[in-house]
Motif scaffolding. Structure first.
Motif, PDB file in Angstrom:
ATOM      1  N   ASN A   1      -6.582   0.262   4.102  1.00 54.25           N
ATOM      2  CA  ASN A   1      -7.131  -0.615   3.084  1.00 54.25           C
ATOM      3  C   ASN A   1      -7.502  -1.845   3.843  1.00 54.25           C
ATOM      4  O   ASN A   1      -7.005  -2.489   4.280  1.00 54.25           O
ATOM      5  N   ALA A   2      -8.947  -1.861   4.091  1.00 47.96           N
ATOM      6  CA  ALA A   2      -9.530  -2.988   4.562  1.00 47.96           C
ATOM      7  C   ALA A   2      -9.755  -4.402   3.582  1.00 47.96           C
ATOM      8  O   ALA A   2     -10.469  -5.328   4.075  1.00 47.96           O
ATOM      9  N   ASN A   3      -9.219  -3.971   2.332  1.00 45.48           N
ATOM     10  CA  ASN A   3      -9.362  -4.952   1.239  1.00 45.48           C
ATOM     11  C   ASN A   3      -8.216  -6.116   1.477  1.00 45.48           C
ATOM     12  O   ASN A   3      -7.224  -5.574   1.929  1.00 45.48           O
ATOM     13  N   SER A   4      -8.635  -7.268   0.532  1.00 42.97           N
ATOM     14  CA  SER A   4      -7.536  -8.287   0.599  1.00 42.97           C
ATOM     15  C   SER A   4      -6.575  -8.116  -0.750  1.00 42.97           C
ATOM     16  O   SER A   4      -5.953  -8.984  -0.921  1.00 42.97           O
ATOM     17  N   THR A   5      -6.940  -7.026  -1.442  1.00 45.16           N
ATOM     18  CA  THR A   5      -6.085  -6.653  -2.457  1.00 45.16           C
ATOM     19  C   THR A   5      -5.301  -5.363  -2.447  1.00 45.16           C
ATOM     20  O   THR A   5      -5.913  -4.582  -1.577  1.00 45.16           O
ATOM     21  N   PRO A   6      -4.300  -5.132  -3.274  1.00 45.80           N
ATOM     22  CA  PRO A   6      -3.738  -3.775  -3.155  1.00 45.80           C
ATOM     23  C   PRO A   6      -4.683  -2.573  -3.552  1.00 45.80           C
ATOM     24  O   PRO A   6      -5.340  -2.786  -4.354  1.00 45.80           O
TER      25      PRO A   6
ATOM     26  N   SER B   1     -11.548   4.780  -3.627  1.00 47.36           N
ATOM     27  CA  SER B   1     -10.847   3.959  -4.198  1.00 47.36           C
ATOM     28  C   SER B   1     -10.615   2.595  -3.386  1.00 47.36           C
ATOM     29  O   SER B   1      -9.606   2.063  -3.202  1.00 47.36           O
ATOM     30  N   GLY B   2     -11.682   2.281  -2.562  1.00 46.16           N
ATOM     31  CA  GLY B   2     -11.546   1.145  -1.691  1.00 46.16           C
ATOM     32  C   GLY B   2     -10.786   1.653  -0.491  1.00 46.16           C
ATOM     33  O   GLY B   2     -10.292   0.747   0.413  1.00 46.16           O
ATOM     34  N   VAL B   3     -10.483   2.811  -0.232  1.00 49.01           N
ATOM     35  CA  VAL B   3      -9.566   3.113   1.000  1.00 49.01           C
ATOM     36  C   VAL B   3     -10.351   4.039   1.737  1.00 49.01           C
ATOM     37  O   VAL B   3     -10.962   5.201   1.169  1.00 49.01           O
ATOM     38  N   ASP B   4     -10.258   3.894   3.346  1.00 52.70           N
ATOM     39  CA  ASP B   4     -10.872   4.823   4.036  1.00 52.70           C
ATOM     40  C   ASP B   4      -9.791   5.806   4.778  1.00 52.70           C
ATOM     41  O   ASP B   4      -8.623   5.393   5.063  1.00 52.70           O
ATOM     42  N   ILE B   5     -10.220   7.121   4.767  1.00 52.57           N
ATOM     43  CA  ILE B   5      -9.184   7.900   5.084  1.00 52.57           C
ATOM     44  C   ILE B   5      -9.679   8.583   6.362  1.00 52.57           C
ATOM     45  O   ILE B   5     -11.019   9.250   6.588  1.00 52.57           O
ATOM     46  N   TRP B   6      -8.830   8.515   7.525  1.00 54.82           N
ATOM     47  CA  TRP B   6      -9.420   9.105   8.730  1.00 54.82           C
ATOM     48  C   TRP B   6      -8.583  10.169   9.054  1.00 54.82           C
ATOM     49  O   TRP B   6      -7.318  10.113   8.857  1.00 54.82           O
TER      50      TRP B   6
ATOM     51  N   LEU C   1      -1.463   1.033  -1.064  1.00 50.28           N
ATOM     52  CA  LEU C   1      -1.610   0.500   0.194  1.00 50.28           C
ATOM     53  C   LEU C   1      -1.592  -1.119  -0.015  1.00 50.28           C
ATOM     54  O   LEU C   1      -2.484  -1.533  -1.149  1.00 50.28           O
ATOM     55  N   THR C   2      -0.853  -1.818   0.694  1.00 50.82           N
ATOM     56  CA  THR C   2      -0.747  -3.103   0.311  1.00 50.82           C
ATOM     57  C   THR C   2      -2.077  -3.830   1.016  1.00 50.82           C
ATOM     58  O   THR C   2      -2.858  -2.990   1.853  1.00 50.82           O
ATOM     59  N   PRO C   3      -2.319  -5.169   0.814  1.00 51.09           N
ATOM     60  CA  PRO C   3      -3.629  -5.738   1.293  1.00 51.09           C
ATOM     61  C   PRO C   3      -3.738  -5.394   2.924  1.00 51.09           C
ATOM     62  O   PRO C   3      -2.648  -5.677   3.496  1.00 51.09           O
ATOM     63  N   TRP C   4      -4.856  -5.194   3.416  1.00 50.77           N
ATOM     64  CA  TRP C   4      -4.943  -5.143   4.787  1.00 50.77           C
ATOM     65  C   TRP C   4      -3.858  -4.339   5.642  1.00 50.77           C
ATOM     66  O   TRP C   4      -3.167  -4.926   6.230  1.00 50.77           O
ATOM     67  N   SER C   5      -3.958  -2.905   5.320  1.00 52.60           N
ATOM     68  CA  SER C   5      -2.627  -2.095   5.829  1.00 52.60           C
ATOM     69  C   SER C   5      -3.182  -0.747   6.011  1.00 52.60           C
ATOM     70  O   SER C   5      -4.332  -0.338   5.570  1.00 52.60           O
TER      71      SER C   5
END
Ligand code: GLA
Length: 407
Positions: A346-351, A323-328, A393-397
């Motif tokens: 969240n490396a995206n510019s959207t939530p 879902s656009g999120v990387d989990i480490w 996750l908020t954008p870029w967070s």
């Protein structure tokens, strides 16, 4: 006792020429001039920010007085452009006398008087990246000089050494000369990054035998894009890089730029969380004299630092993209019940919202379920390993958790 005997056997097994200094058992922490202060040598025009002993002394003062030293930051590292333009009559390097009137020895004494350690910079090849004299023909003499001055860490760069094939010989020679000084000097190598750039296969076993930390990839710049591109490189190469990291040896994704001009507070948390999960050196390159409290608090977050400094020294991995999120995830060593640290990026510019169970990210086997503490908010939640949870996750967070079995 037993552990140190094992350590000695392990160190011994690398042979006489391998790195033998017992340093960097956890990722080194400190401050490094380059990204923020570059090769600013004009002390007439810019006395406050030029590369001079005053700059390093002021940063040392801030490390001690503003809580960084207590949090674990201990190295104060000089980068390029400290040298006089030539060697002296005995071929020794020496610092530019106008910018470093006390000499490096005097600066080292000051840094040591504060309970801190001093790092210095040279290069393999005849010139540093900025064209100052480097160690090329004088590796042994320079190792001895640095030890005499009381240097505690050495970064050896190499961009002017055009034949990158020679590095796998030259860096281990320096290791040998550093060992021979008898002074423990943490060795930071740029060698793998130059081999990568030249398309030469990197022998990480050899690198880890000879260096405490090493750069793998391009220089960080003061931008979020740069932070993301570095994280991306470590994700893509993780199967090669994770096995070579461990106590005494760490991959180095370059400096922390937290508190500089580009990162928002959320992006700064993301860099801090990611560098901790990667078991990366935490070398800040910022102006500690003017940094604002919200950035300082991120750098001083003791829980995130504890993840970075976990004794097992395991480098984390990207375990899931959803879902656009990387989990480490980073495995931790802990006496009783601590299991893992997780970062959701969240490396995206959207939530983005992502729904996973702990089982989905590879965490298993706890009959009683888990407690997860959010390391930035301090909030704790309780979960079974199969319980789905949605993370917002908020954008870029990032969200960062430390997870332990709830008993
Ligand atoms: C190279 C290194 C940087 C910095 C500069 C100094 O680019 O990778 O970290 O040391 O040289 O000139």
């Amino acid at each position: 006792m037993w552990a140190s005997a094992v350590l000695l056997v392990l160190l011994g097994s690398f042979g006489a020429n391998a790195l033998d200094n017992g340093l960097a058992r956890t990722p080194p922490m400190g401050w490094l001039a380059w990204e923020r202060f570059r090769c600013n040598v004009n002390c007439t025009a810019d006395p406050k920010n030029c590369v001079s002993e005053k700059l390093f002394m002021e940063m040392a003062d801030r490390l001690v007085e503003d809580g960084y030293k207590d949090a674990g930051y201990e190295y104060v590292n000089i980068d390029d452009c400290w040298m006089a333009k030539q060697r002296d009559a005995n071929n020794k390097l020496y610092a530019d006398p106008e910018r470093f009137p006390s000499g490096i020895k005097g600066l080292a004494d000051y840094i040591h008087s504060k309970g801190l350690k001093l790092g210095i910079y040279t290069a393999y090849g005849n010139f540093t990246c900025q064209g100052y004299p480097a160690s090329g023909m004088h590796l042994e003499l320079d190792a001895q000089t640095f030890a005499e001055w009381g240097v505690d860490m050495l970064k050896m760069d190499g961009c002017k050494q055009m034949d990158r094939h020679t590095m796998k010989k030259g860096y281990p020679q320096m290791t040998k000369y550093l060992n021979a000084t008898g002074r423990p000097i943490l060795f930071s190598c740029s060698w793998p990054d130059y081999e990568r750039g030249a398309g030469i296969p990197i022998n990480y076993t050899l690198v880890a035998e000879n260096c405490n930390i090493w750069r793998n990839y391009v220089d960080i710049q003061d931008s979020w894009q740069s932070v993301l591109s570095i994280i991306d490189y470590y994700a893509k190469e993780q199967d090669t890089l994770v096995p070579v990291a461990g106590p005494g040896n760490f991959n180095d994704p370059d400096m922390l730029i937290i508190g500089d001009f580009s990162l928002s507070v959320e992006q700064a948390k993301a860099q801090m969380a990611m560098w901790a999960i990667l078991a990366a050196p935490l070398l800040m390159s910022n102006d500690l004299r003017t940094i604002t409290p919200e950035y300082r608090d991120i750098l001083l977050n003791k829980d995130v630092i504890a993840i970075s400094q976990d004794n097992a020294g395991i480098m984390g991995k990207r375990v899931l993209q959803k879902s656009g999120v990387d989990i480490w995830r980073k495995r931790l060593q802990h006496p009783i019940d601590l299991v893992d640290a997780l970062v959701f990026l969240n490396a995206n510019s959207t939530p983005m919202n992502v729904t996973v169970t702990l089982n989905d990210v590879g965490i298993e086997s706890a009959a009683l379920g888990y407690a997860m503490q959010d390391l930035f908010s301090g909030k704790t939640i309780y979960l079974g390993q199969m319980t789905e949870q949605t993370y917002h996750l908020t954008p870029w967070s990032v969200l960062m958790y430390w997870i332990y079995t709830s008993s």
